[in-house]
Design a protein around this motif. Structure first.
Motif, mmCIF file in Angstrom:
data_model
loop_
_atom_site.group_PDB
_atom_site.id
_atom_site.type_symbol
_atom_site.label_atom_id
_atom_site.label_comp_id
_atom_site.label_asym_id
_atom_site.label_seq_id
_atom_site.Cartn_x
_atom_site.Cartn_y
_atom_site.Cartn_z
ATOM 1 N N PHE A 79 23.542 -9.468 -49.246
ATOM 2 C CA PHE A 79 24.327 -9.864 -48.076
ATOM 3 C C PHE A 79 23.433 -10.196 -46.894
ATOM 4 O O PHE A 79 23.613 -11.214 -46.223
ATOM 5 C CB PHE A 79 25.312 -8.752 -47.708
ATOM 6 C CG PHE A 79 26.428 -9.240 -46.845
ATOM 7 C CD1 PHE A 79 27.514 -9.869 -47.414
ATOM 8 C CD2 PHE A 79 26.378 -9.105 -45.476
ATOM 9 C CE1 PHE A 79 28.540 -10.338 -46.628
ATOM 10 C CE2 PHE A 79 27.403 -9.577 -44.687
ATOM 11 C CZ PHE A 79 28.489 -10.194 -45.265
ATOM 12 N N PHE A 139 21.352 -18.298 -44.087
ATOM 13 C CA PHE A 139 22.330 -19.163 -43.435
ATOM 14 C C PHE A 139 21.983 -19.401 -41.976
ATOM 15 O O PHE A 139 22.129 -20.503 -41.463
ATOM 16 C CB PHE A 139 23.730 -18.552 -43.541
ATOM 17 C CG PHE A 139 24.813 -19.503 -43.179
ATOM 18 C CD1 PHE A 139 25.241 -20.450 -44.086
ATOM 19 C CD2 PHE A 139 25.406 -19.468 -41.939
ATOM 20 C CE1 PHE A 139 26.226 -21.341 -43.762
ATOM 21 C CE2 PHE A 139 26.402 -20.368 -41.607
ATOM 22 C CZ PHE A 139 26.812 -21.307 -42.515
ATOM 23 N N CYS A 140 21.503 -18.361 -41.295
ATOM 24 C CA CYS A 140 21.295 -18.477 -39.850
ATOM 25 C C CYS A 140 19.912 -18.985 -39.488
ATOM 26 O O CYS A 140 19.740 -19.687 -38.504
ATOM 27 C CB CYS A 140 21.506 -17.128 -39.174
ATOM 28 S SG CYS A 140 23.178 -16.576 -39.287
ATOM 29 N N VAL A 173 25.790 -19.207 -49.865
ATOM 30 C CA VAL A 173 26.779 -18.221 -49.414
ATOM 31 C C VAL A 173 27.802 -17.963 -50.509
ATOM 32 O O VAL A 173 28.138 -16.805 -50.802
ATOM 33 C CB VAL A 173 27.455 -18.704 -48.112
ATOM 34 C CG1 VAL A 173 28.706 -17.910 -47.831
ATOM 35 C CG2 VAL A 173 26.498 -18.585 -46.954
ATOM 36 N N MET A 231 21.591 -13.376 -47.417
ATOM 37 C CA MET A 231 22.506 -14.495 -47.259
ATOM 38 C C MET A 231 22.646 -14.856 -45.783
ATOM 39 O O MET A 231 22.577 -16.034 -45.408
ATOM 40 C CB MET A 231 23.852 -14.065 -47.831
ATOM 41 C CG MET A 231 24.845 -15.101 -48.100
ATOM 42 S SD MET A 231 26.133 -14.379 -49.132
ATOM 43 C CE MET A 231 27.075 -13.474 -47.921
ATOM 44 N N HIS A 232 22.825 -13.817 -44.963
ATOM 45 C CA HIS A 232 22.915 -14.050 -43.524
ATOM 46 C C HIS A 232 21.635 -14.676 -43.006
ATOM 47 O O HIS A 232 21.654 -15.622 -42.213
ATOM 48 C CB HIS A 232 23.190 -12.720 -42.810
ATOM 49 C CG HIS A 232 23.399 -12.861 -41.335
ATOM 50 N ND1 HIS A 232 22.384 -12.692 -40.432
ATOM 51 C CD2 HIS A 232 24.499 -13.159 -40.620
ATOM 52 C CE1 HIS A 232 22.856 -12.877 -39.214
ATOM 53 N NE2 HIS A 232 24.136 -13.164 -39.296
ATOM 54 N N VAL A 292 28.205 -14.359 -52.235
ATOM 55 C CA VAL A 292 29.419 -13.532 -52.190
ATOM 56 C C VAL A 292 29.797 -13.119 -53.612
ATOM 57 O O VAL A 292 30.167 -11.963 -53.865
ATOM 58 C CB VAL A 292 30.565 -14.293 -51.498
ATOM 59 C CG1 VAL A 292 31.889 -13.607 -51.733
ATOM 60 C CG2 VAL A 292 30.299 -14.388 -50.021
ATOM 61 N N LYS A 298 16.286 -22.314 -29.229
ATOM 62 C CA LYS A 298 17.541 -21.786 -29.778
ATOM 63 C C LYS A 298 17.942 -22.539 -31.039
ATOM 64 O O LYS A 298 17.491 -23.653 -31.289
ATOM 65 C CB LYS A 298 18.662 -21.926 -28.738
ATOM 66 C CG LYS A 298 18.705 -20.783 -27.761
ATOM 67 C CD LYS A 298 19.817 -20.954 -26.783
ATOM 68 C CE LYS A 298 21.165 -20.638 -27.373
ATOM 69 N NZ LYS A 298 22.228 -20.710 -26.359
ATOM 70 N N ARG A 299 18.789 -21.890 -31.794
ATOM 71 C CA ARG A 299 19.310 -22.574 -32.975
ATOM 72 C C ARG A 299 20.178 -23.734 -32.559
ATOM 73 O O ARG A 299 20.859 -23.690 -31.542
ATOM 74 C CB ARG A 299 20.164 -21.604 -33.796
ATOM 75 C CG ARG A 299 19.403 -20.530 -34.463
ATOM 76 C CD ARG A 299 20.160 -20.042 -35.670
ATOM 77 N NE ARG A 299 21.491 -19.564 -35.327
ATOM 78 C CZ ARG A 299 21.805 -18.281 -35.252
ATOM 79 N NH1 ARG A 299 20.907 -17.371 -35.489
ATOM 80 N NH2 ARG A 299 23.012 -17.908 -34.950
ATOM 81 N N HIS A 325 23.443 -26.050 -33.118
ATOM 82 C CA HIS A 325 24.762 -25.723 -33.664
ATOM 83 C C HIS A 325 25.662 -26.931 -33.830
ATOM 84 O O HIS A 325 26.702 -26.846 -34.457
ATOM 85 C CB HIS A 325 25.465 -24.724 -32.751
ATOM 86 C CG HIS A 325 24.857 -23.374 -32.765
ATOM 87 N ND1 HIS A 325 24.827 -22.599 -33.890
ATOM 88 C CD2 HIS A 325 24.227 -22.679 -31.811
ATOM 89 C CE1 HIS A 325 24.223 -21.462 -33.616
ATOM 90 N NE2 HIS A 325 23.840 -21.489 -32.369
ATOM 91 N N GLN A 326 25.284 -28.033 -33.200
ATOM 92 C CA GLN A 326 26.163 -29.198 -33.267
ATOM 93 C C GLN A 326 26.058 -29.854 -34.640
ATOM 94 O O GLN A 326 24.973 -30.057 -35.167
ATOM 95 C CB GLN A 326 25.759 -30.210 -32.198
ATOM 96 C CG GLN A 326 25.905 -29.694 -30.790
ATOM 97 C CD GLN A 326 27.331 -29.714 -30.322
ATOM 98 O OE1 GLN A 326 28.137 -30.459 -30.853
ATOM 99 N NE2 GLN A 326 27.655 -28.890 -29.346
ATOM 100 N N ILE A 327 27.174 -30.163 -35.187
ATOM 101 C CA ILE A 327 27.207 -30.908 -36.443
ATOM 102 C C ILE A 327 27.965 -32.191 -36.192
ATOM 103 O O ILE A 327 29.048 -32.166 -35.601
ATOM 104 C CB ILE A 327 27.898 -30.092 -37.551
ATOM 105 C CG1 ILE A 327 27.066 -28.878 -37.891
ATOM 106 C CG2 ILE A 327 28.120 -30.936 -38.774
ATOM 107 C CD1 ILE A 327 27.753 -27.965 -38.858
#
Lengths: 566, 566
Positions: A169, A176-177, A130, A172-173, A134, A313-314, A316-318
């Motif tokens: 861009f 990342f996702c 990322v 990158m998204h 950028v 689903k993705r 998300h917990q870190i």
């Protein structure tokens, strides 16, 4: 016709690889032609623009396909239905309506992807992509601005830059996702698309590596051109070594002057941004390298999941365990502070035109960094004896990510080794051994030792885990934290200084041959990447080795939660 | 004599406050004297050095006391015992031996601290203090280097700089590690020590704010001095507004020239580092502000825990829920990319000496930023209607951290308001309204609106929590993420550009009065701090409001684990 379905799939898969290979070779030839033509200003001709539009356009179309057809959130279909009823318009999307009927039943039939496949990149790597991305977007946006100022700039080249911005861009998204993505839709389209993306990233990579080399060549040519002039101008009290460095700053100031006068001898972007443009080039190089590797992993994952598998689903917990890190972290911060201070001192000496002192500062900082980080590596290896080795076969989950890490680390390692060994070999041609050449010799030797031991540590640490009795002690975690920060510090130093007129310009004097310098210098982005990726690997080790939850060695009752890959 | 123990404690506590106040006033007078004397170069005289050594020395002694007497890990005592037996030396530490006898029994009696008190700073704030602190260390280390080059530099001033390096680094470690510290040892010593630290940080703060003002004053004086000369030199084709900006770059180039000629008209550090030194000044200002506030919170916590309370270990687990953030994050990254591009364009125009265009770019970027972030704030407020308000009385746990956040945010808000309102009032004195003054007017109005709505959002969001039915939707989280990134972007822009000759130099022309400019410009570090601290507060909101674990509103059976404050 007589082939079975699996044979046909295998053949077509091979075809996608050939497609990517063809595109890469084509772009390599196209870009090399520019470099070998010895063009003064890198004008984009029609060929370049058409090829670029094809590469970016294809990638954008594939991203569009992915986001609309594969990844679209099911709730948008209801919105679409609503709009359709409202306006009474029959949209020409035949395949959407049946799935939107059974909307509430299953998202899996709508989204032809799942996020259940092994991770294709750690959090640290994705954050890095990322940051680099950028920077790349800013670079291309600035190109658009420059093109807007320049009346000779065509609309096509603006549109190419805008495509590049969108491409960077969106990719990158995507990286990342969708780092655990596995495409369960049409395999063929997905394979062609990902291979196109790999080729597009490799094209960008080749382009900017060669562009950096072009900039370098011009810089060096400038030195050899201006050389006698500056020697006459210089005061007699200065030594010859100082002259050779003086004239670098001289020539760069001349460039600035030329730019002001509008003689256009330097290329537009480099004029404006100066050393900033080199950082941006390096960022784009790193970004496209990471993106190409991640896309290769996504390509590899296609077809491993069945068509009908449910949508996962993705995650998300870190969860991060930061115990036993502060000492290492603050030693690393002290290392970072020393590095930054030396960079400022180097900058100060360069501004005062005492370039020989600046070169000494640079060399001593290098030596300081390599010696200290070698000590850190040895400490880590010594402390990690206590950890348990585990059989890699039983631990298949992260193999893709490990493959990615190995690919990227090997690329960086090759660059680093070529850079150091070439530097050493170059030094052997030295006739008069003064103190500075001895310092350079030691720097290169320490660099080789550091790179060797660090790569060994990274390799070993990948296959050890914490035993149950190490829960409290966490041996080596402080050292790993220190090495993470130290490698980041070396990364920053290389990013900001390696391109400047530093030690390597003294080495030019020693080496003499231009081609030799090119060989050494064109691997500079790879050495920067090695440092960045070492930090990524240390972050992975930091997280995986000392994970307090389940791992194969240790089977207690507390292992209810699966480890979460960040 | 006739006072009870609680009355005496209260009196002595008040005395420590007076001590800190006296030191602060003393340092303010000392530093103001320098500014008002109109000294050309900021030479440190004997008074300054003695006072500085007292401040840093006292702080270092207190840190030594904390780390050795209070915080030392019990296992070191056994090492000390071992060493004592080995060498047969009787160390002169009377109080250590009894506790080391009962070593294995309780660490609590040895460590006279506990990490159980409420948090005195979020992770984001502590990370910020580390970044600012490292910058400060680099600055002081560079000062040592400069002093080493300069033969007129005394040994005392080197030792002062080294003390400053140690002070900043150790305090950074202290803030980062001991954010939940509560001192249960001698209260009086701890109170005096923390108040001394508060005073030392305020002294640093005052010093660097005034130093920045001094630099600014010299810059502006330079403008007014060179003014007629440049007007004669300038070509007739240029407008007056362009001149006024041209001459800034002119004068700065002159400075550079002077520096090269060694005429010593600019101060040593500013000569070398240029705009980098202003970033470093700002970092030191922010660092000392954060450190002073944290130390105040530590001071406040003294005596809240009983003497005999058990030692609570530091918490290390960090758990982050990253769901529903990517859209906001990537909108924020786009915002960041636009900001950086505009900074590069601004830099390009400045280099081309088309300063009026640069001023327009700056103003339009400002307007773009404020309008977009206002939209983000309004979206967040609209979406967060769905959240539940909760009574703050029931939620005492984080009150210290909230107090800290409120103190820091208010300081920043005051600076931001003064800056904007003063800018507006200054514009009313404008005679000839051209298009640029209208743009400036709009920028200031939008800035006020943005600051107002954002502070309102930060205030409201502190006292809402997610209800049980919002678990899936998490309303407003995307907007909060966007605002976090956007504020960081504005922070970077202000950090790198506000000190440069930008729009405010046009405003100088409008305002005319020097003192007015000083009033406005000396609040510039506070506006930068407001942006940084807004990001900190948004990170807190992001974490607390959408925490999926226990909170007062929602009492399900899943609330076994307490929320972990990062």
């Amino acid at each position: 016709n007589s082939l079975g379905p699996s044979a046909r799939t295998s053949l077509l898969t091979a075809c996608t690889v050939f497609y990517a290979l063809f595109l890469t070779i084509f772009s390599l030839v196209l870009e090399l032609a520019h470099l070998l033509n010895d063009e003064e200003s890198r004008k984009l001709n029609k060929k370049d623009i058409i090829f670029g539009l094809y590469m970016y356009g294809g990638s954008l179309v594939f991203f569009f396909y992915m986001y609309i057809v594969l990844l679209l959130n099911p709730r948008w279909y209801s919105t679409m239905d609503y709009l359709r009823k409202m306006f009474g318009v029959c949209l020409t999307r035949p395949k959407v309506s049946p799935s939107s009927d059974s909307l509430s039943s299953a998202a899996a039939t709508v989204r032809k992807v799942t996020h259940s496949s092994p991770s294709a990149g750690s959090l640290f790597l994705r954050l890095g992509s990322v940051v680099f991305g950028v920077t790349g977007v800013v670079y291309y946006a600035f190109l658009v601005f420059l093109c807007d100022l320049d009346p000779t700039c065509s609309g096509l080249s603006i549109s190419l830059d805008i495509c590049a911005i969108l491409f960077i861009f969106i990719q990158m998204h995507f990286i990342f996702c969708n780092w655990k993505l596995s495409i369960t839709g049409s395999h063929m389209v997905a394979r062609i698309g990902t291979m196109h993306l790999v080729a597009a990233n490799l094209w960008t990579w080749i382009r900017y590596v060669l562009m950096e080399e072009g900039v370098m060549e011009k810089e060096i040519r400038e030195v050899f051109k201006h050389r006698p002039v500056v020697l006459n101008q210089s005061h007699s009290s200065e030594s010859s070594a100082e002259n050779s460095m003086e004239l670098f700053s001289e020539s760069s100031r001349k460039d600035e002057h030329d730019m002001k006068m509008g003689q256009g001898s330097c290329q537009a972007v480099e004029c404006f941004l100066g050393s900033l443009s080199e950082i941006m080039f390096t960022s784009i190089v790193e970004y496209s390298l990471i993106a190409a590797a991640v896309m290769y992993i996504v390509w590899r994952n296609i077809g491993r999941q069945d068509h009908g598998s449910t949508y996962v689903k993705r995650k998300h917990q870190i969860r991060v365990d930061c115990s036993k890190t502060t000492t290492g972290l603050f030693l690393g911060l002290a290392f970072l502070a020393v590095t930054f201070t030396s960079m400022v001192v180097y900058y100060g000496f360069t501004m005062m035109h005492r370039s020989e002192k600046a070169a000494y500062v640079y060399a001593f900082t290098d030596m300081f960094q390599y010696v200290l980080s070698t000590i850190g590596v040895l400490t880590a290896i010594y402390q990690m004896r206590a950890l348990k080795y585990f059989n890699k076969k039983t631990h298949i989950q992260n193999s893709d990510q490990e493959l990615l890490d190995q690919i990227l680390l090997s690329i960086g390692l090759v660059g680093e080794l070529i850079y150091s060994v070439a530097g050493l070999v170059g030094l052997t041609g030295e006739k008069a051994w003064n103190s500075f050449s001895f310092i350079l010799l030691f720097v290169h030797i320490f660099r080789l030792i550091q790179v060797g031991t660090q790569t060994f540590l990274l390799h070993v640490a990948r296959s050890v885990r914490m035993g149950g009795d190490d829960r409290e002690a966490q041996p080596g975690k402080q050292a790993i934290t220190f090495l993470l920060t130290a490698n980041l510090a070396i990364f920053f130093m290389n990013l900001f200084e390696s391109e400047k007129a530093g030690v390597s310009e003294v080495i030019i004097e020693y080496y003499g041959k231009r081609s030799w310098v090119f060989l050494v210098r064109s691997f500079s982005p790879l050495t920067i990447f090695y440092r960045f990726h070492s930090s990524v690997c240390f972050a992975e080790i930091w997280k995986n080795v000392y994970a307090s939850k389940t791992h194969p060695v240790h089977n207690t009752a507390t292992s209810t939660a699966t480890p979460i890959n960040i």
